[in-house]
Design an enzyme around this catalytic site. Structure first.
Site, PDB file in Angstrom:
ATOM      1  N   LYS A  49      27.202  16.017  36.272  1.00  0.00           N
ATOM      2  CA  LYS A  49      26.730  17.405  36.414  1.00  0.00           C
ATOM      3  C   LYS A  49      27.125  18.320  35.237  1.00  0.00           C
ATOM      4  CE  LYS A  49      24.508  17.222  39.231  1.00  0.00           C
ATOM      5  NZ  LYS A  49      23.316  16.328  39.211  1.00  0.00           N
ATOM      6  N   GLY A  51      25.480  18.200  32.209  1.00  0.00           N
ATOM      7  CA  GLY A  51      24.390  18.366  31.249  1.00  0.00           C
ATOM      8  C   GLY A  51      23.952  17.041  30.635  1.00  0.00           C
ATOM      9  N   THR A 119      27.037   7.099  29.860  1.00  0.00           N
ATOM     10  CA  THR A 119      27.979   6.719  30.904  1.00  0.00           C
ATOM     11  C   THR A 119      28.718   7.932  31.452  1.00  0.00           C
ATOM     12  OG1 THR A 119      29.814   5.234  31.424  1.00  0.00           O
ATOM     13  CG2 THR A 119      29.939   6.327  29.314  1.00  0.00           C
ATOM     14  N   HIS A 120      29.192   7.789  32.703  1.00  0.00           N
ATOM     15  CA  HIS A 120      30.098   8.797  33.276  1.00  0.00           C
ATOM     16  C   HIS A 120      31.521   8.240  33.338  1.00  0.00           C
ATOM     17  CE1 HIS A 120      26.947  11.531  34.425  1.00  0.00           C
ATOM     18  NE2 HIS A 120      26.492  10.841  35.438  1.00  0.00           N
ATOM     19  N   SER A 150      27.708  22.414  41.061  1.00  0.00           N
ATOM     20  CA  SER A 150      26.541  21.565  40.826  1.00  0.00           C
ATOM     21  C   SER A 150      26.711  20.215  41.539  1.00  0.00           C
ATOM     22  CB  SER A 150      26.374  21.357  39.314  1.00  0.00           C
ATOM     23  OG  SER A 150      25.245  20.585  39.041  1.00  0.00           O
ATOM     24  N   TYR A 205      28.651  22.518  27.452  1.00  0.00           N
ATOM     25  CA  TYR A 205      27.398  22.955  28.106  1.00  0.00           C
ATOM     26  C   TYR A 205      27.157  24.441  27.826  1.00  0.00           C
ATOM     27  CZ  TYR A 205      24.315  23.977  32.151  1.00  0.00           C
ATOM     28  OH  TYR A 205      23.287  24.382  32.963  1.00  0.00           O
TER      29      TYR A 205
END
Ligand SMILES: Nc1ncnc2c1ncn2[C@@H]1O[C@H](COP(=O)(O)OS(=O)(=O)O)[C@@H](OP(=O)(O)O)[C@H]1O
Length: 307
Positions: A49, A51, A119-120, A150, A205
């Protein structure tokens, strides 16, 4: 904020080295860890969340010299495992590899170089070959409060994640890092602290929101591309929230409602800075700030929260 809960039906998270992840990720963990990165890979890294979709679109457009059509063709060509949801020739597909699912790893392997992957994963769980090959990393961070808001709405609508419960309950879940991909604080700190040791562009962001042209120029330079002013302006325009909300390539409208129920909350929700002010009570804000100071103690990272 009251919500209907459906805890029985929603999948629960499992852990790898203390980081909560989706079961599909955990089941395929050895394939993910053994993934062979290549020296010319560009890895987009984000906490959820923050961006991800936005920066992916920016990178795609830079890669395709601002040609929207080519951009869409490239996406279709390198299909995300979730493409099954979009019946060809429907162009509405999700962006590719989260490196989280087995098929994602397979598809990433098959991609021609130079590859852009995403990737996260927090630093400690990244496949070691990315470090070994000195890959380029593009990290985008978003302020913790907006991220939490978000993520809360995303968990409400994403049927593949645990039900977030009430806003009050989610507050506790988020600050204790019991969300998918782990703690925001550890994720952001982890990537921030190694940024000077690797080829890494670290963006915020809030900065992209404030001056997209300037930040997109940074991405361009980092990617070694030199696009003219007209193309740059086009990229700024095409990657605005309003355009991406309408674009079926980015708004995830192809994903069935049994997975992402956009009647609960749209994927392209608000795209603003400071929406946390519409969610946090004064007491929650004070508590959050206290926790934030403690968890982020000693780090130099600074977030614009438009307080
Ligand atoms: N172009 C553009 N401009 C501004 N904001 C944008 C844009 N594209 C996506 N977004 C917002 O980013 C949030 C989704 O983040 P991610 O793409 O990282 O989500 S995910 O982790 O991949 O599910 C989500 O934030 P919220 O609106 O606050 O929920 C999106 O609306």
């Amino acid at each position: 904020m009251a919500l209907t809960t459906d805890l029985g039906r929603r999948p629960q998270l499992r852990e790898v080295a203390g980081i909560p992840l989706q079961a599909t990720t955990v089941d395929n963990w050895s394939q993910i860890q053994n993934f062979e990165a290549k020296p010319d890979d560009l890895l987009i890294c984000t906490y959820p969340k923050s961006g991800t979709t936005w920066i992916q679109e920016i990178v795609d457009m830079i890669e395709q010299n601002g040609d929207m059509e080519k951009c869409q063709r490239a996406i279709i060509q390198h299909r995300h495992p979730f493409i099954e949801w979009a019946r060809p020739p429907h162009p509405s597909v999700l962006r590719w590899f989260l490196l989280a699912y087995f098929k994602g790893v397979e598809k990433a392997r098959a991609m021609p170089s130079p590859r852009t992957l995403r990737t996260h994963l927090p630093t400690q769980l990244l496949p070691p070959s990315f470090w070994k090959n000195n890959c380029k990393f593009l990290y985008v961070a978003r302020n913790a409060k907006d991220c939490m808001v978000s993520y809360y709405h995303f968990q409400r609508m994403n049927q593949m994640l645990p039900d977030p419960g009430t806003w009050e309950e989610y507050f506790e879940t988020f600050v204790s890092g019991k969300v998918c991909w782990g703690s925001w604080y550890d994720h952001v700190k982890g990537w921030w602290e190694i940024k000077d040791r690797y080829q890494m562009l670290f963006l915020h962001y809030e900065d992209i929101k404030k001056d997209p042209k300037h930040e997109i120029q940074k991405v361009m330079q980092f990617m070694g591309r030199n696009l003219n002013e007209t193309i740059l302006d086009k990229i700024v325009q095409e990657t605005s929230f309003e355009k991406m909300k309408e674009n079926p390539m980015t708004n995830r409208s192809a994903v069935p409602t049994s997975i992402l129920d956009q009647s609960i909350s749209p994927f392209m929700r608000k795209g603003t800075v400071g929406d946390w002010k519409n969610h946090f009570t004064v007491a929650q804000n004070e508590r959050f700030d206290k926790i934030y100071r403690k968890k982020m103690e000693g780090t130099s990272i600074d977030f614009c929260m438009e307080l």
